[in-house]
Enzyme design. Structure first.
Site, PDB file in Angstrom:
ATOM      1  N   PRO A 189       2.457  -4.662   9.498  1.00  0.00           N
ATOM      2  CA  PRO A 189       3.790  -4.990   9.601  1.00  0.00           C
ATOM      3  C   PRO A 189       4.283  -6.265   9.316  1.00  0.00           C
ATOM      4  O   PRO A 189       5.602  -6.347   9.327  1.00  0.00           O
ATOM      5  CB  PRO A 189       3.664  -5.323  11.287  1.00  0.00           C
ATOM      6  CG  PRO A 189       2.353  -5.643  11.326  1.00  0.00           C
ATOM      7  CD  PRO A 189       1.408  -4.950  10.644  1.00  0.00           C
TER       8      PRO A 189
ATOM      9  N   ASP B 288       7.405  -1.288  -1.323  1.00  0.00           N
ATOM     10  CA  ASP B 288       8.711  -1.241  -0.321  1.00  0.00           C
ATOM     11  C   ASP B 288       9.053  -2.781  -0.376  1.00  0.00           C
ATOM     12  O   ASP B 288       8.151  -3.545  -0.595  1.00  0.00           O
ATOM     13  CB  ASP B 288       8.435  -1.017   1.202  1.00  0.00           C
ATOM     14  CG  ASP B 288       8.210   0.309   1.404  1.00  0.00           C
ATOM     15  OD1 ASP B 288       8.282   1.368   0.258  1.00  0.00           O
ATOM     16  OD2 ASP B 288       7.658   0.976   2.360  1.00  0.00           O
TER      17      ASP B 288
ATOM     18  N   LYS C  53      12.522  -0.392   0.279  1.00  0.00           N
ATOM     19  CA  LYS C  53      13.561   0.297   1.057  1.00  0.00           C
ATOM     20  C   LYS C  53      14.045  -0.611   2.096  1.00  0.00           C
ATOM     21  O   LYS C  53      13.305  -0.750   3.191  1.00  0.00           O
ATOM     22  CB  LYS C  53      13.165   1.627   1.778  1.00  0.00           C
ATOM     23  CG  LYS C  53      12.410   2.588   0.673  1.00  0.00           C
ATOM     24  CD  LYS C  53      13.176   4.040   1.039  1.00  0.00           C
ATOM     25  CE  LYS C  53      12.874   4.955  -0.156  1.00  0.00           C
ATOM     26  NZ  LYS C  53      13.338   6.322   0.203  1.00  0.00           N
TER      27      LYS C  53
ATOM     28  N   GLY D 139       5.273  -0.377   4.151  1.00  0.00           N
ATOM     29  CA  GLY D 139       5.312  -1.187   5.495  1.00  0.00           C
ATOM     30  C   GLY D 139       4.720  -0.362   6.689  1.00  0.00           C
ATOM     31  O   GLY D 139       4.690   0.695   6.815  1.00  0.00           O
ATOM     32  N   GLY D 140       4.080  -1.101   7.410  1.00  0.00           N
ATOM     33  CA  GLY D 140       3.299  -0.476   8.589  1.00  0.00           C
ATOM     34  C   GLY D 140       2.372   0.365   8.399  1.00  0.00           C
ATOM     35  O   GLY D 140       1.305   0.313   7.425  1.00  0.00           O
TER      36      GLY D 140
ATOM     37  N   THR E 142       1.052  -0.130  12.631  1.00  0.00           N
ATOM     38  CA  THR E 142       2.486   0.062  12.835  1.00  0.00           C
ATOM     39  C   THR E 142       3.330  -0.981  13.483  1.00  0.00           C
ATOM     40  O   THR E 142       2.732  -1.599  14.354  1.00  0.00           O
ATOM     41  CB  THR E 142       2.778   1.552  13.426  1.00  0.00           C
ATOM     42  OG1 THR E 142       4.116   2.070  13.182  1.00  0.00           O
ATOM     43  CG2 THR E 142       2.213   1.586  14.677  1.00  0.00           C
ATOM     44  N   ALA E 143       4.585  -1.022  13.156  1.00  0.00           N
ATOM     45  CA  ALA E 143       5.496  -1.906  14.132  1.00  0.00           C
ATOM     46  C   ALA E 143       5.527  -1.943  15.617  1.00  0.00           C
ATOM     47  O   ALA E 143       5.488  -3.121  16.219  1.00  0.00           O
ATOM     48  CB  ALA E 143       6.699  -1.653  13.578  1.00  0.00           C
TER      49      ALA E 143
ATOM     50  N   MET F  32      14.203   1.340  13.491  1.00  0.00           N
ATOM     51  CA  MET F  32      15.446   1.223  12.580  1.00  0.00           C
ATOM     52  C   MET F  32      16.429   1.356  13.673  1.00  0.00           C
ATOM     53  O   MET F  32      17.583   2.005  13.264  1.00  0.00           O
ATOM     54  CB  MET F  32      15.536   2.369  11.693  1.00  0.00           C
ATOM     55  CG  MET F  32      14.457   2.336  10.620  1.00  0.00           C
ATOM     56  SD  MET F  32      14.302   3.605   9.496  1.00  0.00           S
ATOM     57  CE  MET F  32      13.211   4.611  10.321  1.00  0.00           C
TER      58      MET F  32
HETATM   59  N1  SAH Z   1       6.012   2.717   8.473  1.00  0.00           N
HETATM   60  C1  SAH Z   1       6.626   1.456   9.039  1.00  0.00           C
HETATM   61  C2  SAH Z   1       8.129   1.885   9.865  1.00  0.00           C
HETATM   62  C3  SAH Z   1       9.055   2.009   8.494  1.00  0.00           C
HETATM   63  S1  SAH Z   1      10.671   2.075   9.049  1.00  0.00           S
HETATM   64  C4  SAH Z   1       5.805   1.090  10.211  1.00  0.00           C
HETATM   65  O1  SAH Z   1       4.790   2.109  10.575  1.00  0.00           O
HETATM   66  O2  SAH Z   1       5.688   0.167  11.126  1.00  0.00           O
HETATM   67  C5  SAH Z   1      11.180   0.631   9.174  1.00  0.00           C
HETATM   68  C6  SAH Z   1      11.387   0.152  10.492  1.00  0.00           C
HETATM   69  O3  SAH Z   1      10.109  -0.236  11.183  1.00  0.00           O
HETATM   70  C7  SAH Z   1      12.230  -1.323  10.642  1.00  0.00           C
HETATM   71  O4  SAH Z   1      13.636  -0.676  10.864  1.00  0.00           O
HETATM   72  C8  SAH Z   1      11.694  -1.548  12.210  1.00  0.00           C
HETATM   73  O5  SAH Z   1      12.224  -0.990  12.954  1.00  0.00           O
HETATM   74  C9  SAH Z   1      10.324  -1.606  12.012  1.00  0.00           C
HETATM   75  N2  SAH Z   1       9.608  -2.500  11.522  1.00  0.00           N
HETATM   76  C10 SAH Z   1       8.903  -2.751  10.204  1.00  0.00           C
HETATM   77  N3  SAH Z   1       8.272  -3.968  10.341  1.00  0.00           N
HETATM   78  C11 SAH Z   1       8.534  -4.613  11.393  1.00  0.00           C
HETATM   79  C12 SAH Z   1       8.354  -6.029  12.003  1.00  0.00           C
HETATM   80  N4  SAH Z   1       7.546  -6.810  11.410  1.00  0.00           N
HETATM   81  N5  SAH Z   1       8.688  -6.218  13.217  1.00  0.00           N
HETATM   82  C13 SAH Z   1       9.599  -5.539  13.830  1.00  0.00           C
HETATM   83  N6  SAH Z   1       9.949  -3.961  13.301  1.00  0.00           N
HETATM   84  C14 SAH Z   1       9.502  -3.580  12.337  1.00  0.00           C
END
Ligand code: SAH
Length: 252
Positions: free
Chosen positions: A11, A34, A55, A86-87, A116-117, A168
């Site tokens: 995250p 990303d 993105k 990310g995540g 994940t977030a 998002m």
């Molecule tokens: N694959 C990623 C999500 C990608 S979509 C995952 O598993 O987390 C991108 C969205 O993830 C952002 O708009 C937000 O809603 C969330 N996100 C990603 N990083 C974050 C963080 N550090 N804190 C809070 N929300 C986060």
């Protein structure tokens, strides 16, 4: 022929990377990443050429079909190619399009999961998303649909779930709150908005479903998730309320 690794960067904080991801990054020759990936995570790929491919929602990003093609081309020239997302790569990351393109081209690939977030935000809040007696059903949803995509009924999932995590969604706070309340979700449903979880710019805003538009104004433009459900009431509970919840749990 090389191999493509679809790797979850976690995250934010670079030490929330798996050991496997770190080891692959060390060997990487090329990293397509990303914009949300932490610089210290990227730095682990010391030998690699790093290519930013998007993105952030609403901003310019490389077209998905172009990313797919670049991954395939890269694997024909390099032994270790990383697609760093990310995540977790399999959640809201368009991984399937990349997987399909690699399969079609006959290129070997491997997926490395990430934090994940949703769970990172739960950790920041000190809240179990599946608190015993209160929540057995968690939904990860996004109201965002890409251009030309079939609309999804994200709200139906939120209504059905004990705990919902909306990805998002910070830019759609008004729509989310209005839609859910119109469809019967109580205005007073406890809610938290967690921005930049695990990063220095982290912000936590708490309130109810009705407060969401106001809370969203308090965010600073970092990535944010909205968490919704009774588990959040329990976590921020004053002692009296906590006792009530304990009593409910005992009866259950
Ligand atoms: N694959 C990623 C999500 C990608 S979509 C995952 O598993 O987390 C991108 C969205 O993830 C952002 O708009 C937000 O809603 C969330 N996100 C990603 N990083 C974050 C963080 N550090 N804190 C809070 N929300 C986060």
């Amino acid at each position: 022929m090389g191999k493509v690794y679809l790797v979850g960067a976690g995250p934010g904080a670079s030490d929330l990377l798996t050991l496997r991801a770190a080891e692959i990054l060390k060997r990487a020759e090329l990293v397509f990443h990303d914009s949300l990936v932490h610089p210290q995570t990227l730095a682990l790929a010391a030998r690699a050429r790093k290519i930013l491919v998007g993105k952030r929602s609403g901003r310019h990003s490389t077209a998905q079909s172009f990313i797919n093609k670049r991954l395939v081309d890269a694997a024909r020239k390099h032994a270790v190619v990383v697609r760093l997302k990310g995540g977790d790569p399999l959640l809201f990351g368009r991984a399937q399009e990349e997987i399909d393109a690699l399969r079609r081209a006959g290129i070997d690939f491997e997926i490395v999961p990430g934090v994940t977030a949703a769970t990172a935000a739960g950790a920041e809040l000190g809240v179990s998303l599946t608190r015993r007696g209160l929540a057995r059903h968690v939904a990860f949803v996004t109201p965002r649909a890409g251009q030309g995509e079939r609309k999804n009924d994200w709200a139906a999932s939120v209504l059905a779930a004990d705990t919902a995590v909306i990805y998002m969604g910070a830019g759609l706070a008004e729509e989310i709150s209005t839609e859910l309340i119109a469809r019967g979700k109580p205005k007073a449903t406890p809610l938290a908005l967690v921005e930049s979880a695990t990063l220095p710019g982290r912000r936590i805003l708490r309130g109810t479903l009705a407060d969401l538009p106001a809370l969203a104004l308090g965010t600073g433009g970092g990535p944010a998730v909205v968490l919704l459900g009774e588990v959040l009431r329990a976590a921020s509970a004053e002692p009296v309320l906590a006792e009530k919840i304990e009593a409910i749990l005992k009866r259950a």
